[in-house]
Scaffold this motif. Structure first.
Motif, PDB file in Angstrom:
ATOM      1  N   SER A 136      36.761   1.303   4.137  1.00 52.49           N
ATOM      2  CA  SER A 136      37.584   2.177   3.311  1.00 52.49           C
ATOM      3  C   SER A 136      38.940   2.413   3.931  1.00 52.49           C
ATOM      4  CB  SER A 136      36.894   3.520   3.131  1.00 52.49           C
ATOM      5  OG  SER A 136      35.599   3.296   2.740  1.00 52.49           O
ATOM      6  N   SER A 137      38.970   2.471   5.293  1.00 49.62           N
ATOM      7  CA  SER A 137      40.256   2.721   5.923  1.00 49.62           C
ATOM      8  C   SER A 137      41.179   1.537   5.684  1.00 49.62           C
ATOM      9  CB  SER A 137      40.082   2.999   7.409  1.00 49.62           C
ATOM     10  OG  SER A 137      39.663   1.836   8.052  1.00 49.62           O
ATOM     11  N   GLU A 138      40.556   0.344   5.570  1.00 52.14           N
ATOM     12  CA  GLU A 138      41.378  -0.827   5.263  1.00 52.14           C
ATOM     13  C   GLU A 138      41.987  -0.683   3.875  1.00 52.14           C
ATOM     14  OE1 GLU A 138      38.628  -3.758   7.797  1.00 52.14           O
ATOM     15  OE2 GLU A 138      39.047  -4.340   5.731  1.00 52.14           O
ATOM     16  N   ILE A 139      41.156  -0.201   2.952  1.00 51.87           N
ATOM     17  CA  ILE A 139      41.647  -0.001   1.584  1.00 51.87           C
ATOM     18  C   ILE A 139      42.842   0.935   1.631  1.00 51.87           C
ATOM     19  CG2 ILE A 139      41.084   0.975  -0.689  1.00 51.87           C
ATOM     20  CD1 ILE A 139      38.166   0.292  -0.055  1.00 51.87           C
ATOM     21  N   THR A 193      41.879  19.001  10.897  1.00 55.08           N
ATOM     22  CA  THR A 193      42.043  17.737  11.624  1.00 55.08           C
ATOM     23  C   THR A 193      41.002  16.721  11.191  1.00 55.08           C
ATOM     24  OG1 THR A 193      40.617  18.580  13.322  1.00 55.08           O
ATOM     25  CG2 THR A 193      42.985  18.780  13.715  1.00 55.08           C
ATOM     26  N   ARG A 194      41.258  15.464  11.474  1.00 60.48           N
ATOM     27  CA  ARG A 194      40.312  14.424  11.078  1.00 60.48           C
ATOM     28  C   ARG A 194      39.982  13.549  12.268  1.00 60.48           C
ATOM     29  NH1 ARG A 194      40.751  10.554   7.928  1.00 60.48           N
ATOM     30  NH2 ARG A 194      38.704  10.898   7.113  1.00 60.48           N
ATOM     31  N   LYS A 195      38.738  13.084  12.290  1.00 62.41           N
ATOM     32  CA  LYS A 195      38.390  12.116  13.323  1.00 62.41           C
ATOM     33  C   LYS A 195      38.200  10.776  12.645  1.00 62.41           C
ATOM     34  CE  LYS A 195      36.208  15.055  16.709  1.00 62.41           C
ATOM     35  NZ  LYS A 195      34.952  15.490  17.258  1.00 62.41           N
ATOM     36  N   ARG A 196      38.300   9.747  13.426  1.00 61.34           N
ATOM     37  CA  ARG A 196      38.146   8.422  12.847  1.00 61.34           C
ATOM     38  C   ARG A 196      36.701   8.209  12.430  1.00 61.34           C
ATOM     39  NH1 ARG A 196      41.347   4.416  12.525  1.00 61.34           N
ATOM     40  NH2 ARG A 196      40.496   2.364  12.114  1.00 61.34           N
ATOM     41  N   PRO A 197      36.456   7.856  11.143  1.00 58.38           N
ATOM     42  CA  PRO A 197      35.087   7.639  10.709  1.00 58.38           C
ATOM     43  C   PRO A 197      34.440   6.508  11.487  1.00 58.38           C
ATOM     44  CG  PRO A 197      36.586   7.680   8.856  1.00 58.38           C
ATOM     45  CD  PRO A 197      37.410   7.637  10.074  1.00 58.38           C
ATOM     46  N   LYS A 198      33.113   6.634  11.693  1.00 59.59           N
ATOM     47  CA  LYS A 198      32.454   5.668  12.555  1.00 59.59           C
ATOM     48  C   LYS A 198      31.810   4.509  11.807  1.00 59.59           C
ATOM     49  CE  LYS A 198      31.356   8.428  16.575  1.00 59.59           C
ATOM     50  NZ  LYS A 198      30.329   9.247  17.189  1.00 59.59           N
ATOM     51  N   THR A 199      31.266   4.803  10.636  1.00 60.53           N
ATOM     52  CA  THR A 199      30.435   3.796   9.986  1.00 60.53           C
ATOM     53  C   THR A 199      31.263   2.616   9.495  1.00 60.53           C
ATOM     54  OG1 THR A 199      30.709   4.848   7.905  1.00 60.53           O
ATOM     55  CG2 THR A 199      28.788   5.512   9.168  1.00 60.53           C
ATOM     56  N   GLN A 200      30.522   1.512   9.284  1.00 57.42           N
ATOM     57  CA  GLN A 200      31.182   0.296   8.833  1.00 57.42           C
ATOM     58  C   GLN A 200      31.837   0.517   7.470  1.00 57.42           C
ATOM     59  OE1 GLN A 200      28.408  -2.808   8.561  1.00 57.42           O
ATOM     60  NE2 GLN A 200      29.832  -4.371   9.181  1.00 57.42           N
ATOM     61  N   ASN A 201      31.107   1.241   6.647  1.00 58.86           N
ATOM     62  CA  ASN A 201      31.566   1.547   5.301  1.00 58.86           C
ATOM     63  C   ASN A 201      32.933   2.229   5.328  1.00 58.86           C
ATOM     64  OD1 ASN A 201      31.390   1.706   2.656  1.00 58.86           O
ATOM     65  ND2 ASN A 201      29.922   3.382   2.557  1.00 58.86           N
ATOM     66  N   ARG A 202      33.020   3.189   6.232  1.00 57.39           N
ATOM     67  CA  ARG A 202      34.270   3.933   6.337  1.00 57.39           C
ATOM     68  C   ARG A 202      35.390   3.037   6.858  1.00 57.39           C
ATOM     69  NH1 ARG A 202      32.157   9.167   8.022  1.00 57.39           N
ATOM     70  NH2 ARG A 202      30.930   9.793   6.228  1.00 57.39           N
ATOM     71  N   ALA A 203      35.029   2.131   7.800  1.00 62.76           N
ATOM     72  CA  ALA A 203      36.055   1.244   8.338  1.00 62.76           C
ATOM     73  C   ALA A 203      36.643   0.422   7.194  1.00 62.76           C
ATOM     74  CB  ALA A 203      35.452   0.340   9.396  1.00 62.76           C
ATOM     75  N   LEU A 240      40.278   7.253   4.104  1.00 55.87           N
ATOM     76  CA  LEU A 240      39.546   6.968   2.872  1.00 55.87           C
ATOM     77  C   LEU A 240      40.488   7.240   1.706  1.00 55.87           C
ATOM     78  CD1 LEU A 240      36.154   8.821   3.437  1.00 55.87           C
ATOM     79  CD2 LEU A 240      36.764   6.534   4.114  1.00 55.87           C
ATOM     80  N   THR A 241      40.271   6.534   0.610  1.00 64.78           N
ATOM     81  CA  THR A 241      41.093   6.841  -0.558  1.00 64.78           C
ATOM     82  C   THR A 241      40.554   8.130  -1.163  1.00 64.78           C
ATOM     83  OG1 THR A 241      39.623   5.612  -1.973  1.00 64.78           O
ATOM     84  CG2 THR A 241      41.530   4.420  -1.113  1.00 64.78           C
ATOM     85  N   TYR A 242      41.339   8.745  -2.039  1.00 61.70           N
ATOM     86  CA  TYR A 242      40.870   9.953  -2.704  1.00 61.70           C
ATOM     87  C   TYR A 242      39.595   9.653  -3.478  1.00 61.70           C
ATOM     88  CZ  TYR A 242      45.195  12.435  -1.681  1.00 61.70           C
ATOM     89  OH  TYR A 242      46.236  13.044  -1.052  1.00 61.70           O
ATOM     90  N   GLU A 243      39.595   8.474  -4.131  1.00 62.74           N
ATOM     91  CA  GLU A 243      38.419   8.110  -4.937  1.00 62.74           C
ATOM     92  C   GLU A 243      37.181   8.035  -4.063  1.00 62.74           C
ATOM     93  OE1 GLU A 243      41.276   6.514  -5.259  1.00 62.74           O
ATOM     94  OE2 GLU A 243      41.821   6.844  -7.351  1.00 62.74           O
TER      95      GLU A 243
END
Ligand SMILES: C[S@@+](CC[C@H](N)C(=O)[O-])C[C@H]1O[C@@H](n2cnc3c(N)ncnc32)[C@H](O)[C@@H]1O
Length: 492
Positions: free
Chosen positions: A52-55, A40-50, A66-69
């Motif tokens: 990445s989720s947009e990407i 399972t996955r939880k929503r990443p917290k950091t700004q950086n991850r946010a 996050l992308t695979y890269e």
């Protein structure tokens, strides 16, 4: 590598692609299996991850934030930090064992050992079922991850990784289970490489397991996991680049060339007797930069810009982050144990300094060429590492290589450096371009898209086409001549 220094800039790495474009079927399958290790996955917290989720949202990958890269980049950063921590702790331990360490070094080692022992204890109590489930300090996630490493990769691997602060933090703090899964999979795939690196750097993981050693006291802790003290001591006194690792068979050996063991050395050697025919009088090392006007053409030092001889030296530390491994049909190869960036100088190519006309080493020898701005023909000398050299001699060729050999003035000499031309990821094989000349009589098996073998095939195809066209023209000529003769014979 004779006459093959590659000075042309390497092509830039291709721009990042979407996961669908950039991954072959096989890699996608592997990635999926990597990700499946963490359900399972939880929503990443950091700004950086946010960000990445947009990407990811843009690339329409369902369920991925996050992308695979991005995952691979973060995974490689964590792995790189783990290896760095292990090397650092090993160096601290060495300082404490061998000399009179200062207070900070001593304290640093003691605290690292205490933390590592706590991690092993946590895994041991969990696995042997004595864990206090009502303890408010109970951290399920960490215990589960430690258990996974101990059970699946073994107690030795756990004791080694326990020394790395980044590993401890990964187990304790990383909320992203997928990222944990990615790192775990890579640790599992390169477990033997990590283990041997720890043993070669004399990391004392054994003392963490000894308190638990009693037949059957801990499930999975066998005597073999502790290893033989004698063998470990032998490994600890071996130079890391004196052995080649076979991660598949889980063995290692000495590198051999023409039945002679190749030895790892720190610096190039110069024997005047090799140069008697070349230089009249007292032969001198042509790579040595002296404070006389005659040799000012070596230019100023590339590190401190001093026009005269200085005391600059290249750092040796990058060599702690490369490993010699079996590279299939190519023989020995070099694997990165850190993420290197384009522009990093990874090391100096060392060996025996021989005259430029030396012909006895057509496999490893590299020309010391004048720096690019110098208008001097030919090479200054040849470095032959067939017997004595360092890890740089084992860099295999790729037509799309990561590194180049380049001449540099450092301190009191001109040296050949290995410089990264593009980023290199941890556990990737490091390659260099020998130049097309090297492959005129040999077959390159690098498999790159722009491989010299493709150029050779294209040349061969064109040659054949030209020959066929030539033959056709000749035959047509013959036919014409025959017809002419016939028409001459027949009276009109
Ligand atoms: C400088 S040595 C590199 C180290 C070498 N692999 C070894 O085992 O010592 C060059 C030799 O490695 C092998 N090699 C390196 N790159 C290769 C490639 N792309 N394709 C085929 N063979 C390669 C060739 O045998 C070549 O002569």
């Amino acid at each position: 590598m004779t006459g093959s220094k590659s000075t042309t800039p390497e092509p830039l790495a291709p721009p990042p692609k979407t996961p669908d474009q950039s991954q072959s079927k096989k890699t996608r399958k592997r990635n999926r299996s990597e990700l499946e290790t963490s359900p399972t996955r939880k929503r990443p917290k950091t700004q950086n991850r946010a960000a990445s989720s947009e990407i990811c949202a843009e690339t329409n990958t369902p369920g991925l934030q996050l992308t695979y890269e991005e995952y691979h980049r973060q995974r490689d950063e964590i792995l790189s930090a783990i290896i760095f921590d292990l090397n650092h702790v090993a160096a601290t331990q060495k300082a404490c064992r061998e000399g009179a360490p200062d207070k900070i070094t001593k304290l640093s080692y003691q605290s690292q050992k205490t933390y590592a022992a706590l991690v092993v204890e946590r895994a041991a109590t969990r696995i042997s079922g004595c864990e206090d489930k009502f303890n408010p300090d109970y951290r399920e996630r960490e215990a589960h991850r430690l258990e996974m490493v101990a059970k699946k990769l073994g107690w030795r691997m756990l004791a080694i990784c326990a020394y790395a602060e980044s590993f401890r933090r990964l187990c304790r703090e990383e909320e992203d289970r997928w990222l944990w899964g990615c790192v775990y999979t890579k640790i599992r795939d390169f477990a033997y490489n990590i283990e041997l690196q720890a043993c070669l750097h004399a990391l004392d993981w054994r003392s963490l397991l000894l308190p638990y050693w009693k037949e059957g006291s801990l499930p999975g802790l066998k005597k073999e996991a502790l290893g033989s003290k004698k063998k470990l001591a032998e490994l600890a006194s071996t130079r890391p680049h004196d052995i080649v690792i076979d991660p598949v068979k889980k063995t290692f050996r000495n590198p051999v060339y023409k039945n002679r063991i190749q030895r790892d050395v720190d610096a190039s050697t110069f024997d005047p007797s090799d140069w008697v025919a070349e230089q009249k009088g007292d032969p001198r090392d042509p790579t040595l930069r002296e404070n006389d006007a005659k040799f000012t053409w070596y230019g100023s030092c590339d590190l401190c810009a001093s026009p005269g001889v200085c005391s600059c030296r290249l750092k040796r530390s990058p060599s702690d982050y490369v490993q010699l491994v079996e590279a299939g049909t190519k023989g020995v190869g070099v694997r990165a144990l850190a993420n290197f960036k384009a522009g990093d100088i990874l090391g100096e190519f060392v060996g025996k300094i021989m005259p430029p006309n030396y012909r006895d080493d057509n496999v490893y020898a590299l020309e010391v060429q004048p720096k690019t701005w110098q208008r001097i023909d030919g090479s200054i000398a040849l470095i032959s590492p067939k017997e004595y050299g360092n890890w740089t001699r084992y860099l295999n060729h790729s037509c799309d290589a990561h590194t180049v050999f380049d001449a540099r003035t450092v301190g009191d000499r001109v040296i050949m450096t290995v410089e990264a031309r593009k980023d290199i990821a941890i556990f990737e094989e490091i390659t260099v371009n020998y130049g097309n000349g090297y492959w005129t009589t040999r077959t390159c098996r690098c498999g790159a898209e722009n491989c010299v073998e493709e150029v050779k095939k294209e040349k061969e195809r064109k040659r054949r086409e030209k020959e066929a066209a030539q033959r056709m023209i000749e035959e047509e000529e013959k036919e014409k001549n025959k017809k002419k003769k016939k028409s001459k014979k027949q009276p009109s």
